[in-house]
Design an enzyme around this catalytic site. Sequence first.
Site, mmCIF file in Angstrom:
data_model
loop_
_atom_site.group_PDB
_atom_site.id
_atom_site.type_symbol
_atom_site.label_atom_id
_atom_site.label_comp_id
_atom_site.label_asym_id
_atom_site.label_seq_id
_atom_site.Cartn_x
_atom_site.Cartn_y
_atom_site.Cartn_z
ATOM 1 C CB SER A 147 53.350 11.244 76.425
ATOM 2 O OG SER A 147 53.559 11.732 77.727
ATOM 3 C CE1 TYR A 200 48.706 13.993 76.299
ATOM 4 C CE2 TYR A 200 50.033 13.230 78.423
ATOM 5 C CZ TYR A 200 50.034 13.891 77.064
ATOM 6 O OH TYR A 200 50.789 14.364 76.353
HETATM 7 C C1 BGC Z 1 52.374 16.014 79.193
HETATM 8 C C2 BGC Z 1 52.797 17.331 80.088
HETATM 9 C C3 BGC Z 1 53.647 16.949 80.981
HETATM 10 C C4 BGC Z 1 54.781 16.177 80.545
HETATM 11 C C5 BGC Z 1 56.035 15.669 81.533
HETATM 12 C C6 BGC Z 1 53.350 15.372 78.724
HETATM 13 O O1 BGC Z 1 53.100 14.322 77.976
HETATM 14 O O2 BGC Z 1 51.450 16.602 77.953
HETATM 15 O O3 BGC Z 1 51.559 17.863 80.509
HETATM 16 O O4 BGC Z 1 54.073 18.059 81.868
HETATM 17 O O5 BGC Z 1 54.406 14.975 79.631
HETATM 18 O O6 BGC Z 1 55.178 14.903 82.465
#
Ligand code: BGC
Length: 255
Positions: free
Chosen positions: A143, A156
Site C-alpha cells: 500500500s 495496517y
Molecule cells: C487503505 C485505504 C486508504 C488508501 C489511501 C489503502 O491502502 O486500505 O483505507 O484509503 O490506502 O490512503
Amino acid sequence: MQLKDKTAIVTGGNSGIGEAIVKVLAREGASVVIDYVARPDDTADLVKDITSAGGKAIGVEADVSKPSDIQSLIDAAVREFGRLDIMVNNAGIEKRHSLIESDEDAFDTVMAVDMKSAFFGTQLAAKQFIAQGGGGVVVNISSVHEDWPMPGNIAYCVAKGGMRMLTRTAGVELGPQGVRVVNVAPGAVATPINTQTLNDPEQRKKLEDAIPLGKVADPSEIGDAVLFVASDAGRYLTATTVFVDGGIMQSSVGL
Ligand code: BGC
C-alpha cells in the site's frame, strides 16, 4: 498471452484487488489458484467465468495467516498445474484504530493477515521455486501506507511497512537464485476495504481531491501493474516497490 504455461497463486483472490489480479493473470494464460477464506460462491463464480472463457483456475480455501495453509495452496498448484511461477500475496485487512485505541487482538489479526501471510507466502513460494528450478516471482500487494502514515490505521501501516522491508530483504537474498520479489503499492482503490469512505460523499470528495489523477482506482488498474511486474516485461525488477496510486503520495493537498 504474456503468461502462457505459468501457474499463479493469488491470496484473497475472490474479491477486490485480488479478483482483478486473478482475472488479468488468467486472461494472459496463467493457470490460477484462487485462495479464499469466505464466500465460496464468489470463488466458484469466478472459476466458472475463467474456465468458460477457456482459462484455467481452481478455488482453494486457506487461511493465509497459517503457514501450513499457505503450503496447501502451493501443494494444490503443483498437484493441479505441475509447478508454481507467480505468488501474489494479496490478502489484507485493516482495522481503523489509532495507537491509543489499538488492542492486542486487533493488532495480532492485522499483523497475521497482512504481514505474517506475506512473510511465509514469500518463504514457501521461494522454496518451491528453488526446488523446481527456473526462478519465479513473488508480488506482495502492500500500500502507499508502506511508506506514508495513515493516522487512525496504525496497525495496517506497521504491517505494510514490514512488507516493505520483507520485499527488500528477501529480494536481495533470493536474487542470486533467480527469484524476484516486488511490492505493488496501491493508493485508494474502489474495493470493499474502502466501502465506508466511498459511500460517504464528503470523505470521497476529500480523497479524490487529494489524488492528482482525480479518481479512486479501479481494481483492474492495480491488476495491470501486477501483470507487468509478474511478466517478462518486469524481469529486471526486484527488491523494490511499484507505486500505483494516481500520484496521491506526492500530492500537496493531503487527506
Ligand atoms: C487503505 C485505504 C486508504 C488508501 C489511501 C489503502 O491502502 O486500505 O483505507 O484509503 O490506502 O490512503
